[in-house]
Design a protein around this motif. Structure first.
Motif, PDB file in Angstrom:
ATOM      1  N   UNK A  69       3.396  -5.087   4.699  1.00 39.67           N
ATOM      2  CA  UNK A  69       2.465  -4.040   4.288  1.00 39.67           C
ATOM      3  C   UNK A  69       2.779  -3.578   2.873  1.00 39.67           C
ATOM      4  N   UNK A  70       4.056  -3.397   2.585  1.00 36.54           N
ATOM      5  CA  UNK A  70       4.458  -3.013   1.229  1.00 36.54           C
ATOM      6  C   UNK A  70       4.142  -4.118   0.230  1.00 36.54           C
ATOM      7  N   UNK A  71       4.383  -5.346   0.621  1.00 32.94           N
ATOM      8  CA  UNK A  71       4.110  -6.476  -0.265  1.00 32.94           C
ATOM      9  C   UNK A  71       2.629  -6.508  -0.655  1.00 32.94           C
ATOM     10  N   UNK A  72       1.748  -6.338   0.329  1.00 30.03           N
ATOM     11  CA  UNK A  72       0.306  -6.361   0.058  1.00 30.03           C
ATOM     12  C   UNK A  72      -0.098  -5.220  -0.874  1.00 30.03           C
ATOM     13  N   UNK A  73       0.405  -4.036  -0.601  1.00 29.72           N
ATOM     14  CA  UNK A  73       0.063  -2.890  -1.449  1.00 29.72           C
ATOM     15  C   UNK A  73       0.666  -3.053  -2.838  1.00 29.72           C
ATOM     16  N   UNK A  74       1.894  -3.552  -2.916  1.00 31.69           N
ATOM     17  CA  UNK A  74       2.553  -3.777  -4.211  1.00 31.69           C
ATOM     18  C   UNK A  74       1.736  -4.759  -5.057  1.00 31.69           C
ATOM     19  N   UNK A  75       1.151  -5.768  -4.430  1.00 29.94           N
ATOM     20  CA  UNK A  75       0.328  -6.720  -5.168  1.00 29.94           C
ATOM     21  C   UNK A  75      -0.955  -6.081  -5.678  1.00 29.94           C
ATOM     22  N   UNK A  76      -1.471  -5.101  -4.941  1.00 28.43           N
ATOM     23  CA  UNK A  76      -2.699  -4.423  -5.356  1.00 28.43           C
ATOM     24  C   UNK A  76      -2.451  -3.416  -6.475  1.00 28.43           C
ATOM     25  N   UNK A  77      -1.267  -2.784  -6.466  1.00 29.10           N
ATOM     26  CA  UNK A  77      -0.958  -1.750  -7.463  1.00 29.10           C
ATOM     27  C   UNK A  77       0.456  -1.965  -8.019  1.00 29.10           C
ATOM     28  N   UNK A  78       0.677  -3.062  -8.715  1.00 32.41           N
ATOM     29  CA  UNK A  78       2.032  -3.386  -9.162  1.00 32.41           C
ATOM     30  C   UNK A  78       2.629  -2.369 -10.123  1.00 32.41           C
ATOM     31  N   UNK A  79       1.820  -1.753 -10.971  1.00 33.88           N
ATOM     32  CA  UNK A  79       2.359  -0.790 -11.926  1.00 33.88           C
ATOM     33  C   UNK A  79       2.933   0.433 -11.222  1.00 33.88           C
ATOM     34  N   UNK A  80       2.268   0.858 -10.153  1.00 31.04           N
ATOM     35  CA  UNK A  80       2.740   2.020  -9.395  1.00 31.04           C
ATOM     36  C   UNK A  80       4.087   1.692  -8.752  1.00 31.04           C
ATOM     37  N   UNK A  81       4.193   0.507  -8.155  1.00 35.38           N
ATOM     38  CA  UNK A  81       5.457   0.122  -7.529  1.00 35.38           C
ATOM     39  C   UNK A  81       6.564  -0.062  -8.565  1.00 35.38           C
ATOM     40  N   UNK A  82       6.223  -0.572  -9.731  1.00 33.93           N
ATOM     41  CA  UNK A  82       7.235  -0.699 -10.783  1.00 33.93           C
ATOM     42  C   UNK A  82       7.757   0.681 -11.176  1.00 33.93           C
ATOM     43  N   UNK A  83       6.852   1.627 -11.315  1.00 32.84           N
ATOM     44  CA  UNK A  83       7.251   2.992 -11.638  1.00 32.84           C
ATOM     45  C   UNK A  83       8.080   3.621 -10.528  1.00 32.84           C
ATOM     46  N   UNK A  84       7.655   3.425  -9.275  1.00 28.16           N
ATOM     47  CA  UNK A  84       8.396   3.970  -8.147  1.00 28.16           C
ATOM     48  C   UNK A  84       9.789   3.351  -8.064  1.00 28.16           C
ATOM     49  N   UNK A  85       9.876   2.049  -8.272  1.00 26.19           N
ATOM     50  CA  UNK A  85      11.182   1.377  -8.254  1.00 26.19           C
ATOM     51  C   UNK A  85      12.097   1.908  -9.354  1.00 26.19           C
ATOM     52  N   UNK A  86      11.536   2.190 -10.526  1.00 24.96           N
ATOM     53  CA  UNK A  86      12.338   2.745 -11.621  1.00 24.96           C
ATOM     54  C   UNK A  86      12.828   4.151 -11.277  1.00 24.96           C
ATOM     55  N   UNK A  87      11.959   4.969 -10.703  1.00 26.85           N
ATOM     56  CA  UNK A  87      12.354   6.319 -10.282  1.00 26.85           C
ATOM     57  C   UNK A  87      13.447   6.234  -9.218  1.00 26.85           C
ATOM     58  N   UNK A  88      13.258   5.348  -8.250  1.00 28.67           N
ATOM     59  CA  UNK A  88      14.238   5.202  -7.174  1.00 28.67           C
ATOM     60  C   UNK A  88      15.599   4.788  -7.720  1.00 28.67           C
ATOM     61  N   UNK A  89      15.606   3.799  -8.602  1.00 28.89           N
ATOM     62  CA  UNK A  89      16.873   3.324  -9.173  1.00 28.89           C
ATOM     63  C   UNK A  89      17.571   4.445  -9.936  1.00 28.89           C
ATOM     64  N   UNK A  90      16.798   5.197 -10.707  1.00 33.32           N
ATOM     65  CA  UNK A  90      17.389   6.298 -11.480  1.00 33.32           C
ATOM     66  C   UNK A  90      17.875   7.419 -10.566  1.00 33.32           C
ATOM     67  N   UNK A  91      17.073   7.781  -9.582  1.00 31.93           N
ATOM     68  CA  UNK A  91      17.420   8.901  -8.710  1.00 31.93           C
ATOM     69  C   UNK A  91      18.611   8.591  -7.814  1.00 31.93           C
ATOM     70  N   UNK A  92      18.763   7.336  -7.405  1.00 32.08           N
ATOM     71  CA  UNK A  92      19.816   6.986  -6.458  1.00 32.08           C
ATOM     72  C   UNK A  92      21.097   6.464  -7.113  1.00 32.08           C
ATOM     73  N   UNK A  93      21.110   6.366  -8.423  1.00 28.40           N
ATOM     74  CA  UNK A  93      22.319   5.842  -9.071  1.00 28.40           C
ATOM     75  C   UNK A  93      23.418   6.907  -9.049  1.00 28.40           C
ATOM     76  N   UNK A  94      24.662   6.424  -9.102  1.00 27.71           N
ATOM     77  CA  UNK A  94      25.799   7.345  -9.130  1.00 27.71           C
ATOM     78  C   UNK A  94      25.718   8.247 -10.354  1.00 27.71           C
TER      79      UNK A  94
END
Length: 121
Positions: free
Chosen positions: A18-43
């Motif tokens: 389900x995530x894969x399908x949505x990520x393919x439809x809105x890749x820029x949003x997922x790229x942004x979310x992944x960047x936020x996640x990486x920044x927020x969860x880093x030590x």
């Protein structure tokens, strides 16, 4: 482990396509979310482990099994113990009351599931 003991692995497996399908439809949003996640969860001042436990507890308060599964797995990978998870869940229960006891139990189950996996692998 039998399939009954791997519920949260199943939750993640179910959500993956389900995530894969949505990520393919809105890749820029997922790229942004992944960047936020990486920044927020880093030590930082707080460890990744603490941040994963916070995220898992927010999943408890919002009743989100996918969030619980993802962040329980992340917390275990970051070194969280069952007792640390239980205490984080306790804060969620204090803040959200009865509904958090249901999802808190689910989160504790997820922690135990992923913890058992790290012990056996």
């Amino acid at each position: 482990m039998d399939d009954g003991e791997q519920h949260y692995h199943g939750v993640l497996d179910e959500l993956r396509p389900e995530h894969r399908a949505l990520r393919q439809a809105i890749p820029e949003v997922y790229q942004g979310f992944n960047a936020i996640s990486a920044a927020a969860l880093s030590d930082g001042a707080l460890s990744r482990k603490v941040k994963e436990l916070i995220a898992m507890t927010i999943g408890v308060v919002h009743g989100c099994d996918g969030c619980i599964a993802s962040h329980a797995k992340g917390a275990v990978r970051a070194g969280a113990t069952e007792q640390e998870a239980a205490e984080a869940i306790a804060v969620g229960i204090m803040m959200h009351g009865g509904p958090a006891t249901v999802y808190g139990a689910r989160a504790f189950s997820a922690i135990r599931e992923f913890s058992a996996e790290t012990v056996t692998t």
